[in-house]
Write an enzyme that holds these catalytic residues in place. Structure first.
Site, PDB file in Angstrom:
ATOM      1  N   ALA A 170       9.566  53.888 -29.051  1.00 57.41           N
ATOM      2  CA  ALA A 170      10.372  53.234 -28.009  1.00 57.41           C
ATOM      3  C   ALA A 170      11.729  53.900 -27.820  1.00 57.41           C
ATOM      4  O   ALA A 170      12.230  53.974 -26.705  1.00 57.41           O
ATOM      5  CB  ALA A 170      10.543  51.755 -28.334  1.00 57.41           C
ATOM      6  N   THR A 171      12.332  54.399 -28.899  1.00 57.20           N
ATOM      7  CA  THR A 171      13.646  55.036 -28.748  1.00 57.20           C
ATOM      8  C   THR A 171      13.551  56.212 -27.779  1.00 57.20           C
ATOM      9  O   THR A 171      14.370  56.360 -26.868  1.00 57.20           O
ATOM     10  CB  THR A 171      14.178  55.498 -30.120  1.00 57.20           C
ATOM     11  N   ASN A 202      14.918  41.532 -29.776  1.00 64.42           N
ATOM     12  CA  ASN A 202      14.356  41.779 -31.111  1.00 64.42           C
ATOM     13  C   ASN A 202      14.951  40.864 -32.183  1.00 64.42           C
ATOM     14  O   ASN A 202      14.309  40.576 -33.178  1.00 64.42           O
ATOM     15  CB  ASN A 202      14.552  43.240 -31.520  1.00 64.42           C
ATOM     16  N   HIS A 255       4.122  50.825 -33.272  1.00 64.15           N
ATOM     17  CA  HIS A 255       4.272  50.216 -34.602  1.00 64.15           C
ATOM     18  C   HIS A 255       4.767  48.774 -34.557  1.00 64.15           C
ATOM     19  O   HIS A 255       4.887  48.126 -35.598  1.00 64.15           O
ATOM     20  CB  HIS A 255       5.163  51.071 -35.514  1.00 64.15           C
ATOM     21  N   CYS A 291      16.920  48.846 -37.136  1.00 61.92           N
ATOM     22  CA  CYS A 291      17.391  50.136 -36.669  1.00 61.92           C
ATOM     23  C   CYS A 291      18.887  50.277 -36.846  1.00 61.92           C
ATOM     24  O   CYS A 291      19.416  51.363 -36.834  1.00 61.92           O
ATOM     25  CB  CYS A 291      17.017  50.308 -35.201  1.00 61.92           C
TER      26      CYS A 291
HETATM   27  C1  LIG Z   1      13.870  46.062 -28.616  1.00 61.60           C
HETATM   28  C2  LIG Z   1      13.676  47.372 -29.320  1.00 61.60           C
HETATM   29  N1  LIG Z   1      13.828  48.518 -28.636  1.00 61.60           N
HETATM   30  C3  LIG Z   1      13.644  49.715 -29.208  1.00 61.60           C
HETATM   31  C4  LIG Z   1      13.314  49.831 -30.546  1.00 61.60           C
HETATM   32  C5  LIG Z   1      13.100  51.196 -31.149  1.00 61.60           C
HETATM   33  O1  LIG Z   1      11.737  51.396 -31.354  1.00 61.60           O
HETATM   34  P1  LIG Z   1      11.129  52.669 -32.142  1.00 61.60           P
HETATM   35  O2  LIG Z   1      11.250  52.316 -33.576  1.00 61.60           O
HETATM   36  O3  LIG Z   1       9.712  52.751 -31.706  1.00 61.60           O
HETATM   37  O4  LIG Z   1      11.924  53.856 -31.749  1.00 61.60           O
HETATM   38  C6  LIG Z   1      13.168  48.667 -31.310  1.00 61.60           C
HETATM   39  C7  LIG Z   1      12.888  48.747 -32.771  1.00 61.60           C
HETATM   40  O5  LIG Z   1      13.322  47.922 -33.547  1.00 61.60           O
HETATM   41  C8  LIG Z   1      13.334  47.406 -30.678  1.00 61.60           C
HETATM   42  O6  LIG Z   1      13.180  46.265 -31.355  1.00 61.60           O
END
Ligand SMILES: Cc1ncc(COP(=O)(O)O)c(C=O)c1O
Length: 380
Positions: free
Chosen positions: A74-75, A154, A204, A329
């Site tokens: 997602a990042t 989140n 994930h 994160c």
């Molecule tokens: C709302 C949200 N966006 C983005 C991310 C980042 O996801 P990734 O770990 O797949 O980069 C997270 C991870 O905690 C998240 O909860």
């Protein structure tokens, strides 16, 4: 029998479903082909598998398979969407609107764009963590290029009125990006009905593997153009060059399929467990819920422990129960959650808050054991 530690941090990451792992394994050795190899059967097999996964993922969110761009998570999807859209549409304007409770991936790419001459408006939320669509509407300008507002938070599980925002932005011809990392696979959503132009999510968080994610990019009405973040072989409609992570993509496809099969039943099962957890813990006069809105994810609770050493509670229980104070994160920093602070909590209240996030493998026994352990620690 309960296994320790009990895992109640499903918003940070989920275990890979065994059925997902099973479909992935042959793609590490037997079917190891490069999906871009057009001249032999190894490549054709891998390409076919990626195509099937694209269909599985697309069907979970109401998209066309060609609108699915596979990324590393997602990042990356967030960065590609916001930066890629901004850089490829500068002539439309340089104003971007986002929300104070977004994930750091969104906030930091916006901060970067501010250094490149874009103007960023960050909307507040109310004490429930909710955005005001009227406030968003009055922040729109003729040069507004993009709005980035997440589907579900989140840390709190609060669900934004995405369909309403999508309709508003459609009527103004402004692009709409949503970070749906916590929503996809958990609640029914449809990119067409919600008027979404770009949407990020990650395998994930939905019982797939780590290191693979997706960006939905609308192909028509309107067709969204993005500048790539990296250059190379022109994979993924030239938006994301690099050899595809075939085992990961196959896993993400299977994970998406399982989520759509289980979603309704899991949502009911987890809301019953979550409600029990909240009811029991809220009986303590010093425990408060940080989230009181109806529109929230069924598997998340965010509670505040306003007792002596409330800020030490997470540390105290961590040997037995895996929980979190907020976003994994940003757990390298000890600062209080920016989400809870934006909702008006004091620093002390924010650091005395715990996020409980339940998931597919959470059992009633584990929940009872968690409650028993909390009553021991809270001195019942
Ligand atoms: C709302 C949200 N966006 C983005 C991310 C980042 O996801 P990734 O770990 O797949 O980069 C997270 C991870 O905690 C998240 O909860």
């Amino acid at each position: 029998m309960t296994n320790y530690p009990i895992y109640l941090d499903y918003n940070a990451t989920t275990p890979c479903d065994p059925a997902v792992l099973e479909v992935m394994l042959p793609f590490f050795n037997t079917h190891f082909g490069n999906a871009a190899s057009k001249s032999h059967a190894f490549g054709w097999y891998a390409e076919e598998a990626v195509h099937f996964a694209r269909e599985q993922v697309a069907s979970l969110i109401g998209a066309d398979p060609l609108e699915i761009i596979f990324t590393s998570g997602a990042t990356e999807s967030v960065n590609l969407a916001i930066r890629g859209y901004a850089e490829s549409n500068t002539l439309r304007g340089r104003h971007i609107i986002t929300v104070t409770t977004e994930h750091k991936a969104v906030l930091e790419v916006c901060e970067y764009l501010a250094t490149e001459g874009y103007e960023i408006s960050v909307l507040p939320v109310d004490s429930h963590g909710m955005i005001s669509v009227e406030q968003l509407e009055s922040a729109l300008r003729p040069d507004t290029l993009l709005v980035a507002a997440m589907y579900a938070n989140n840390e709190t599980g609060v669900i934004f009125p995405i369909g309403e925002i999508g309709a508003l932005l459609k009527s103004r011809g402004i692009a709409f990006f949503t970070d749906a990392t916590q929503a996809v696979g958990k609640i029914p959503l449809d990119v067409q009905a919600d008027g979404i132009d770009m949407m990020a999510f990650s395998a994930h968080k939905l019982y797939g593997p780590k290191g693979v994610g997706c960006l939905y990019v609308r192909k028509k009405n309107p067709r969204i153009e993005l500048s790539p973040l990296q250059y190379g072989g022109g994979h993924e409609r030239k938006m994301r060059s690099g050899t595809l992570n075939v085992p990961g993509i196959v896993g993400m496809g299977k994970a998406a399929e399982i989520c759509s099969q289980l979603m309704a039943a899991e949502s009911l099962r987890l809301s019953a467990l979550r409600n029990k957890l909240e009811e029991m813990l809220l009986q303590y006069p010093f425990v408060k819920s940080n989230v009181v809105v109806d529109k929230r994810l069924n598997h998340v609770a965010n509670l505040r422990f306003e007792c002596r050493d409330g800020d030490q509670l997470l540390k105290k229980v961590s040997k037995h129960i895996a929980l979190s104070s907020g976003s994994a994160c940003s757990s390298v920093s000890v600062s209080p959650s920016h989400v809870l602070s934006a909702m008006g909590l004091t620093e002390q209240q924010a650091i005395s808050s715990i996020r409980f996030s339940l998931g597919r493998f959470t059992t009633p026994d584990e929940l009872d054991e968690t409650l028993r352990y909390f009553s021991e620690v809270l001195g019942d």
